[in-house]
Write a protein that holds these residues in place. Structure first.
Motif, PDB file in Angstrom:
ATOM      1  N   GLU A 215       0.821  -1.210   0.000  1.00  0.00           N
ATOM      2  CA  GLU A 215       0.000   0.000   0.000  1.00  0.00           C
ATOM      3  C   GLU A 215       0.851   1.254   0.000  1.00  0.00           C
ATOM      4  O   GLU A 215       0.575   2.222  -0.730  1.00  0.00           O
ATOM      5  N   ARG A 224      -0.045  -3.054  -7.944  1.00  0.00           N
ATOM      6  CA  ARG A 224       0.134  -3.675  -6.636  1.00  0.00           C
ATOM      7  C   ARG A 224       0.425  -5.174  -6.691  1.00  0.00           C
ATOM      8  O   ARG A 224       1.295  -5.652  -5.966  1.00  0.00           O
ATOM      9  N   SER A 292      -4.808  -3.690  -2.022  1.00  0.00           N
ATOM     10  CA  SER A 292      -3.514  -4.183  -1.550  1.00  0.00           C
ATOM     11  C   SER A 292      -3.656  -5.535  -0.867  1.00  0.00           C
ATOM     12  O   SER A 292      -2.792  -6.410  -1.010  1.00  0.00           O
TER      13      SER A 292
END
Length: 352
Positions: A215, A224, A292
């Motif tokens: 994150e 991510r 995330s």
């Protein structure tokens, strides 16, 4: 017959006078209180006459009886309990509908993805609904996550990023409890089978810890899973994660927060410093969002081992140290204005 007619006329006149009086009492704006803001609490179960009395006592309405009559006329509309803010003159009609519609006063607290518990504490302190000290004290009560993270020392990582509505009477513990409940809701959707079988053999709290690193590394949801894949590769090979945000968190814990990580900061003595210590830090460094968490649960299948900022909000990824060093040099040229811009992507990152 004349007497009856006279009585009817008198009754009509009286009703007209009463209606005129009632209208004059409930239609004209009024504010009897001198303070710019007046908070009025309507307890649950208060009668209409009781509500009228509370409003009159606080100088919100002009006449208690007139408000009570108007309220009784609208008997199908119950008056809602709660705390109400009055900060400008209103007539009794407006006051009635404000309470009938339940327009209670709330503080809006927005927790962005990647905020730490210290950031949230600063926000609640700034809004004067929970002091920084009291929020952090509540955030160190781990009883609400003992089943999820039995070794946790705080609620860091489990204070889910979202927008919350709190009244002035919501205490700090109730705030953190609401954030943990939201985490549980999102986690149940991200891991519906509740298998406990996570990539890399991680435990649930380690998944949250790794998600907090992802994150803080990139705000780009598409990137991510790739960042998570790099971290998993480094963990498997025993490489230090060398994650700058962990250094920033270590400095925060030491009472010396830094905005940009300098070479000297990499030497800070802390178990959270992933330049000095291999593996994951002892716990989350922020509160990750759903993207995330999902990235760590389903990382990209990649052989990348390094990444560095591309100067345009994204990253250059590489498989070897030599390739990584070339990307670092490329970043420096970009920052000096001697190279074409790179594709957009994730957040700025220090050299790896």
């Amino acid at each position: 017959m004349r007497r009856l007619g006279l009585l009817v006329l008198l009754a009509i006149a009286a009703m007209g006078a009463a209606a005129g009086w009632l209208d004059s009492q409930i239609s004209r704006s009024y504010r009897g209180h001198f303070s710019p803001q007046e908070f009025v609490d309507i307890p649950r179960g208060t009668s209409r006459w009781g509500v009228a009395g509370i409003l009159a006592q606080n100088q919100i309405i002009r006449n208690r009886a007139a408000f009570a009559i108007f309220s009784a006329w609208h008997f199908r509309k119950p008056l809602q309990a709660g705390e109400y803010l009055f900060d400008h003159p209103m007539n009794s009609r407006q006051v009635f509908w404000k309470i009938a519609r339940g327009q209670i006063f709330v503080h809006i607290v927005t927790v962005p993805e990647g905020w730490s518990m210290y950031d949230i504490a600063a926000e609640t302190d700034g809004q004067r609904i929970c002091s920084r000290r009291d929020f952090l004290a509540a955030a160190h009560d781990i009883s609400s996550i003992s089943d999820l993270a039995p070794h946790a020392t705080s609620l860091e990582g489990f204070l889910f990023p979202s927008t919350y509505e709190f009244t002035r009477h919501t205490d700090c513990g109730q705030m953190t409890a609401a954030m943990v409940r939201q985490f549980r809701t999102v986690w149940a959707a991200a891991d519906p089978q509740n298998s406990g079988n996570f990539p890399g053999g991680l435990t649930l709290d380690e998944v949250v810890t790794l998600a907090s690193l992802v994150e803080r590394e990139t705000p780009n949801a598409d990137e991510r899973p790739l960042v998570a894949g790099v971290f998993y590769n480094r963990l498997r090979r025993g490489y230090p994660l060398q994650c700058d945000p962990t250094v920033q968190y270590a400095e925060e814990l030491a009472g010396d927060p830094v905005r940009d990580v300098r070479p000297a900061d990499l030497r800070v003595h802390s178990p959270y410093n992933t330049y000095q210590h291999r593996g994951l830090p002892p716990g989350p460094i922020a509160n990750p969002g759903e993207a995330s968490l999902r990235a760590v649960l389903a990382p990209a299948d990649t052989d990348y081992l390094y990444f560095v900022a591309n100067g345009q909000g994204g990253h250059f990824f590489s498989r070897t140290l030599a390739e990584h060093n070339r990307n670092v040099a490329r970043l420096r040229r970009l920052l000096a204005g001697n190279a074409p811009p790179a594709p957009a992507g994730a957040s700025k990152k220090a050299d790896r």
